[in-house]
Design an enzyme around this catalytic site. Structure first.
Site, PDB file in Angstrom:
ATOM      1  N   ARG A 193       0.823  -1.213   0.000  1.00  0.00           N
ATOM      2  CA  ARG A 193       0.000   0.000   0.000  1.00  0.00           C
ATOM      3  C   ARG A 193       0.862   1.271   0.000  1.00  0.00           C
ATOM      4  O   ARG A 193       0.429   2.297  -0.531  1.00  0.00           O
ATOM      5  CB  ARG A 193      -0.950  -0.010   1.191  1.00  0.00           C
ATOM      6  CG  ARG A 193      -2.161  -0.903   0.928  1.00  0.00           C
ATOM      7  CD  ARG A 193      -3.071  -0.971   2.114  1.00  0.00           C
ATOM      8  NE  ARG A 193      -4.349  -1.562   1.749  1.00  0.00           N
ATOM      9  CZ  ARG A 193      -5.249  -1.963   2.620  1.00  0.00           C
ATOM     10  NH1 ARG A 193      -5.027  -1.855   3.922  1.00  0.00           N
ATOM     11  NH2 ARG A 193      -6.394  -2.480   2.215  1.00  0.00           N
ATOM     12  N   LYS A 231     -17.709 -17.930   3.532  1.00  0.00           N
ATOM     13  CA  LYS A 231     -19.175 -17.992   3.669  1.00  0.00           C
ATOM     14  C   LYS A 231     -19.933 -17.488   2.453  1.00  0.00           C
ATOM     15  O   LYS A 231     -19.538 -16.507   1.837  1.00  0.00           O
ATOM     16  CB  LYS A 231     -19.591 -17.134   4.865  1.00  0.00           C
ATOM     17  CG  LYS A 231     -19.134 -17.685   6.183  1.00  0.00           C
ATOM     18  CD  LYS A 231     -19.564 -16.755   7.287  1.00  0.00           C
ATOM     19  CE  LYS A 231     -19.122 -17.282   8.640  1.00  0.00           C
ATOM     20  NZ  LYS A 231     -19.216 -16.250   9.666  1.00  0.00           N
ATOM     21  N   GLY A 284      -8.396  -9.618   0.433  1.00  0.00           N
ATOM     22  CA  GLY A 284      -7.153  -9.765   1.172  1.00  0.00           C
ATOM     23  C   GLY A 284      -6.522 -11.140   1.074  1.00  0.00           C
ATOM     24  O   GLY A 284      -5.325 -11.268   0.831  1.00  0.00           O
ATOM     25  N   GLY A 329     -12.339  -4.885   1.210  1.00  0.00           N
ATOM     26  CA  GLY A 329     -13.745  -4.488   1.346  1.00  0.00           C
ATOM     27  C   GLY A 329     -14.185  -3.581   0.211  1.00  0.00           C
ATOM     28  O   GLY A 329     -15.285  -3.744  -0.341  1.00  0.00           O
TER      29      GLY A 329
HETATM   30  N1  LIG Z   1     -13.444 -25.153   3.091  1.00  0.00           N
HETATM   31  C1  LIG Z   1     -13.277 -24.166   3.974  1.00  0.00           C
HETATM   32  N2  LIG Z   1     -13.730 -24.289   5.224  1.00  0.00           N
HETATM   33  C2  LIG Z   1     -13.573 -23.298   6.118  1.00  0.00           C
HETATM   34  N3  LIG Z   1     -12.968 -22.130   5.848  1.00  0.00           N
HETATM   35  C3  LIG Z   1     -12.503 -21.946   4.601  1.00  0.00           C
HETATM   36  C4  LIG Z   1     -12.643 -22.953   3.617  1.00  0.00           C
HETATM   37  N4  LIG Z   1     -12.081 -22.490   2.473  1.00  0.00           N
HETATM   38  C5  LIG Z   1     -11.607 -21.267   2.748  1.00  0.00           C
HETATM   39  N5  LIG Z   1     -11.848 -20.922   4.016  1.00  0.00           N
HETATM   40  C6  LIG Z   1     -11.447 -19.703   4.711  1.00  0.00           C
HETATM   41  O1  LIG Z   1     -11.993 -18.564   4.111  1.00  0.00           O
HETATM   42  C7  LIG Z   1     -11.237 -17.473   4.583  1.00  0.00           C
HETATM   43  C8  LIG Z   1     -11.270 -16.346   3.589  1.00  0.00           C
HETATM   44  O2  LIG Z   1     -12.579 -15.951   3.393  1.00  0.00           O
HETATM   45  P1  LIG Z   1     -12.938 -14.498   2.908  1.00  0.00           P
HETATM   46  O3  LIG Z   1     -12.587 -13.532   3.968  1.00  0.00           O
HETATM   47  O4  LIG Z   1     -14.330 -14.562   2.457  1.00  0.00           O
HETATM   48  O5  LIG Z   1     -11.940 -14.292   1.672  1.00  0.00           O
HETATM   49  P2  LIG Z   1     -11.251 -12.952   1.128  1.00  0.00           P
HETATM   50  O6  LIG Z   1     -10.481 -12.364   2.278  1.00  0.00           O
HETATM   51  O7  LIG Z   1     -10.364 -13.377   0.023  1.00  0.00           O
HETATM   52  O8  LIG Z   1     -12.369 -12.106   0.663  1.00  0.00           O
HETATM   53  C9  LIG Z   1      -9.841 -17.978   4.823  1.00  0.00           C
HETATM   54  O9  LIG Z   1      -9.453 -17.676   6.138  1.00  0.00           O
HETATM   55  C10 LIG Z   1      -9.959 -19.469   4.604  1.00  0.00           C
HETATM   56  O10 LIG Z   1      -9.288 -20.253   5.566  1.00  0.00           O
HETATM   57  O1  LIG Z   2      -7.541  -2.644   5.211  1.00  0.00           O
HETATM   58  C1  LIG Z   2      -8.578  -2.113   4.811  1.00  0.00           C
HETATM   59  O2  LIG Z   2      -9.646  -2.814   4.376  1.00  0.00           O
HETATM   60  P1  LIG Z   2      -9.548  -4.335   3.803  1.00  0.00           P
HETATM   61  O3  LIG Z   2      -8.950  -5.206   4.874  1.00  0.00           O
HETATM   62  O4  LIG Z   2     -10.991  -4.679   3.504  1.00  0.00           O
HETATM   63  O5  LIG Z   2      -8.698  -4.310   2.547  1.00  0.00           O
HETATM   64  C2  LIG Z   2      -8.722  -0.633   4.684  1.00  0.00           C
HETATM   65  O6  LIG Z   2      -7.597   0.035   5.168  1.00  0.00           O
HETATM   66  C3  LIG Z   2     -10.005  -0.157   5.386  1.00  0.00           C
HETATM   67  O7  LIG Z   2      -9.890  -0.415   6.749  1.00  0.00           O
HETATM   68  P2  LIG Z   2     -11.219  -0.566   7.643  1.00  0.00           P
HETATM   69  O8  LIG Z   2     -11.920  -1.831   7.190  1.00  0.00           O
HETATM   70  O9  LIG Z   2     -10.726  -0.622   9.055  1.00  0.00           O
HETATM   71  O10 LIG Z   2     -12.071   0.650   7.367  1.00  0.00           O
END
Ligand SMILES: Nc1ncnc2c1ncn2[C@@H]1O[C@H](COP(=O)(O)OP(=O)(O)O)[C@@H](O)[C@H]1O
Ligand SMILES: O=C(OP(=O)(O)O)[C@H](O)COP(=O)(O)O
Length: 503
Positions: free
Chosen positions: A107, A268, A424, A447
Site C-alpha cells: 500500500r 461464507k 485480502g 472491502g
Molecule cells: N473449506 C473451507 N472451510 C472453512 N474455511 C474456509 C474454507 N475455504 C476457505 N476458508 C477460509 O476462508 C477465509 C477467507 O474468506 P474471505 O474472507 O471470504 O476471503 P477474502 O479475504 O479473500 O475475501 C480464509 O481464512 C480461509 O481459511
Molecule cells: O484494510 C482495509 O480494508 P480491507 O482489509 O478490507 O482491505 C482498509 O484500510 C479499510 O480499513 P477498515 O476496514 O478498518 O475501514
C-alpha cells in the site's frame, strides 16, 4: 472490427426513454458517426453534467452503463500545483509485526506515484492515513514506523507530525517548502474521523488548498478524511491509484473481454452473496470454491459431513444456481474435495468425490479433478476476476487449490488474459506463490473491491469533483473511438472514466 450498423443495432437495446433525438457532440471527421441513439444519449447526459448513460452490447446481451468522469490529479497543471498545500488521503494501513516492522509495503508503494507527481510539480503534500482500528490515541497504531520506507521510496526526507490537526500541525505545514511531504499522525486517533463529523473535517481541510483522494482501500468508508473534507476543499480530485483501481475493477467488469470468468471463494456464502449475484449478471463462467461450496452441495441434497454450512442460506444457494442457469452462466462447483478429520494444520486428510463426503469429515480444499476442470475452463477465458481462496490456505496441506488457481492465473496473464485479484486472502495467496507481479491488477482494497464488484457506489469516490464537461467530452471521444476500434466493446478503462453497471 464492428460496423456502425452493428453498433447502432446494439444501441437499439436501450430503453425508448433513453433514445432522445438530439445530438450536440461534435467529433473529428475520422470519428464522425451516424446519428445513433448511442451518441445522442452520451451528449445529452454529458451536457447535463449528470450521470452519463452509454450502452454496449456484450455477447451475452445488453447492458447499460452509467459512467461518471471524476476529476483527476493529472487534470491539475503545474501552475495549479506549484506552492499549493495538497491534502492527500492515502490508505497506508499496512501490516506491522510485533516489532513495528512493515511486513507488506504494497500500500505504501501504491501511494507513491500520486505523491511523486505532486511533489515534482512543486506541491506541498500533507499526507493522511489511518492504520488499524484504534480506539483513541494508541501508540502501536502510530504511523511513525512508515516514515523510513516512505522517505526511501520517495527519495526525500518525509517529515512526520505527532497529530493530524491543531496548532502544532499548522506550524509544520506553514514551514513546508515546495516539493515536500508531511505525514500526519493516524487520523483515526480521533473518533470524529469515522463519525465523519463536519467540524473535524473542516479542521483537516483547513490545513490545505486542495484535496486528492488516493485511498482506494478506504473509499467505501464515508469518513471525515475520505468524504467530509471534500465539502471544504476545491478541487477534490482522484489520485492515480484510485483511478487505476476503478478502471480495472469497474471498467474491466463492465465491459470485459470475453469469455469472462469469475472465481469466488472464501468462507461464507453470506459474505459473498452480493458479489455472486452481481457477477452472475456479467460473467460467462462462475467458478466457486472455499467454504461456501458446502452450502451449495447441501442445497442439492448431498451430505457434507462436518463441513462449513450456512443452513439459513440453502434456499439462496438453490436460487443462485437457478439464476445461473437462467442467465446462461456456466456455474462450476468442485467435483472433488480434500476432507480432514479436524480443522487443524496437522489433520488427517483424504480426497473424496464431492458427492461422497464421509460423516465426521470436513472439506477444507478443492481436489485435483476440480483443479483440472477449473484450469480447463479458465483456459478459454480472456478476463478473469478472483475473490476469495479455494480452501483453508493458511494450512499448507489445504493450500493446493488456492495455489493452483494463483499459478493458472499467472500463466494466463502471460498469454494476454486480463487477471484481476481482489480480496485480502486471495492477494495474500498470490503473494505467497510469488506471482503478484505478473497479474494484470492486484487490488489494494479488500472491502472496497468487494463493494465495487457488488455494484455499490463508494462514498470516497462519489464525493470527488466531476470532470469538466470539456474533459468529459474529450474522454467520450476516446470512448466512442474505442467503441469502434474494440469490436463493439465500449472500452471504459480509459483515464479516470468510471462506470457503474446498472440493470
Ligand atoms: N473449506 C473451507 N472451510 C472453512 N474455511 C474456509 C474454507 N475455504 C476457505 N476458508 C477460509 O476462508 C477465509 C477467507 O474468506 P474471505 O474472507 O471470504 O476471503 P477474502 O479475504 O479473500 O475475501 C480464509 O481464512 C480461509 O481459511
Ligand atoms: O484494510 C482495509 O480494508 P480491507 O482489509 O478490507 O482491505 C482498509 O484500510 C479499510 O480499513 P477498515 O476496514 O478498518 O475501514
Amino acid at each position: 472490427m464492428a460496423s456502425a450498423t452493428s453498433a447502432a443495432s446494439s444501441l437499439s437495446l436501450l430503453p425508448s426513454s433513453r433514445r432522445h433525438a438530439s445530438s450536440s457532440l461534435r467529433l473529428p471527421l475520422s470519428l464522425r458517426l451516424p446519428r445513433t441513439h448511442f451518441v445522442q444519449s452520451l451528449s445529452l447526459h454529458v451536457a447535463a453534467g449528470a450521470a452519463r448513460i452509454v450502452s454496449g452490447r456484450a455477447q451475452r446481451g445488453s447492458m447499460r452503463v452509467v459512467a461518471m468522469a471524476k476529476k483527476s490529479v493529472s487534470d491539475l497543471t503545474s501552475a495549479e500545483l506549484e506552492g499549493k498545500r495538497v491534502f492527500v488521503r492515502a490508505d497506508l494501513n499496512v501490516p506491522l509485526d510485533e516489532n513495528q516492522n512493515i511486513t507488506d509495503d504494497t500500500r505504501i508503494r501504491a501511494a507513491v506515484p500520486t505523491i511523486k507527481y505532486l511533489i515534482s510539480n512543486g506541491a506541498k503534500v500533507i499526507l493522511s492515513s489511518h492504520l488499524g482500528r484504534p480506539k483513541g490515541v494508541t501508540p502501536k497504531f502510530s504511523l511513525s514506523p512508515l516514515v523510513p520506507r516512505l522517505s526511501e521510496l520517495l527519495g526525500i526526507k518525509v517529515e512526520k507530525a505527532d497529530d493530524c490537526v491543531g496548532p502544532e500541525v499548522e506550524k509544520l505545514v506553514s514551514a513546508l517548502p515546495n516539493g515536500s511531504v508531511l505525514l500526519l499522525e493516524n487520523v483515526r486517533f480521533y473518533k470524529e474521523e469515522e463519525k465523519n463529523e463536519p467540524e473535524f473535517a473542516k479542521k483537516l481541510a483547513s490545513l490545505a488548498d486542495l484535496y486528492v483522494n488516493d485511498a482506494f482501500g478506504t473509499a467505501h468508508r464515508a469518513h471525515a478524511s475520505t468524504e467530509g473534507v471534500t465539502k471544504f476543499l476545491k478541487p477534490s480530485v482522484a489520485g492515480f491509484l484510485l483511478q487505476k483501481e476503478l478502471d480495472y475493477l469497474v471498467g474491466a467488469v463492465s465491459s470485459p473481454k470475453r469469455p469472462f470468468a469469475a472465481i469466488v471463494g472464501g468462507s461464507k456464502v453470506s459474505s459473498k452473496i452480493g458479489v455472486i449475484e452481481s457477477l452472475l449478471e456479467k460473467c460467462d463462467i462462475l467458478l466457486l470454491g472455499g467454504g461456501m461450496i458446502f452450502t451449495f452441495y447441501k442445497a442439492q441434497g448431498l451430505s457434507v459431513g462436518s463441513s462449513l454450512v450456512e443452513e439459513d442460506k440453502l434456499d439462496l444457494a438453490t436460487s443462485l444456481m437457478a439464476k445461473a442457469k437462467e442467465k446462461g452462466v456456466s456455474l462450476l462447483l468442485p467435483t472433488d474435495v480434500v476432507v480432514a478429520d479436524k480443522f487443524a494444520a496437522d489433520a488427517e486428510s483424504k480426497i473424496v468425490p464431492a458427492s461422497a463426503i464421509p460423516d465426521g469429515w470436513m472439506g477444507l480444499d478443492i481436489g485435483p479433478d476440480s483443479i483440472k476442470t477449473f484450469n480447463d475452463a479458465l483456459e478459454t477465458t480472456k478476463t478473469v476476476i478472483w475473490n476469495g481462496p479455494m480452501g483453508v490456505f493458511e494450512f499448507d496441506q489445504f493450500a493446493t487449490g488456492t495455489e493452483a488457481v494463483a499459478k493458472k492465473l499467472a500463466e494466463l496473464s502471460g498469454k494476454g488474459v486480463t487477471t484481476i485479484i481482489g480480496g485480502g486472502d486471495s492477494v495474500a495467496a498470490v503473494e505467497k506463490v510469488g506471482v503478484a507481479n505478473v497479474m494484470s491488477h492486484i487490488s489494494t482494497g479488500g472491502g472496497a473491491s468487494l463493494e465495487l464488484l457488488e455494484g455499490k457506489e463508494l462514498p470516497g469516490v462519489n464525493a470527488l469533483d466531476e470532470a469538466s464537461v470539456s474533459v468529459a467530452l474529450a474522454r467520450i471521444v476516446i470512448l466512442v473511438r474505442d467503441h469502434f476500434l474494440q469490436e463493439e466493446k465500449i472500452y471504459i478503462c480509459k483515464r479516470n472514466y468510471h462506470c457503474f453497471v446498472i440493470y
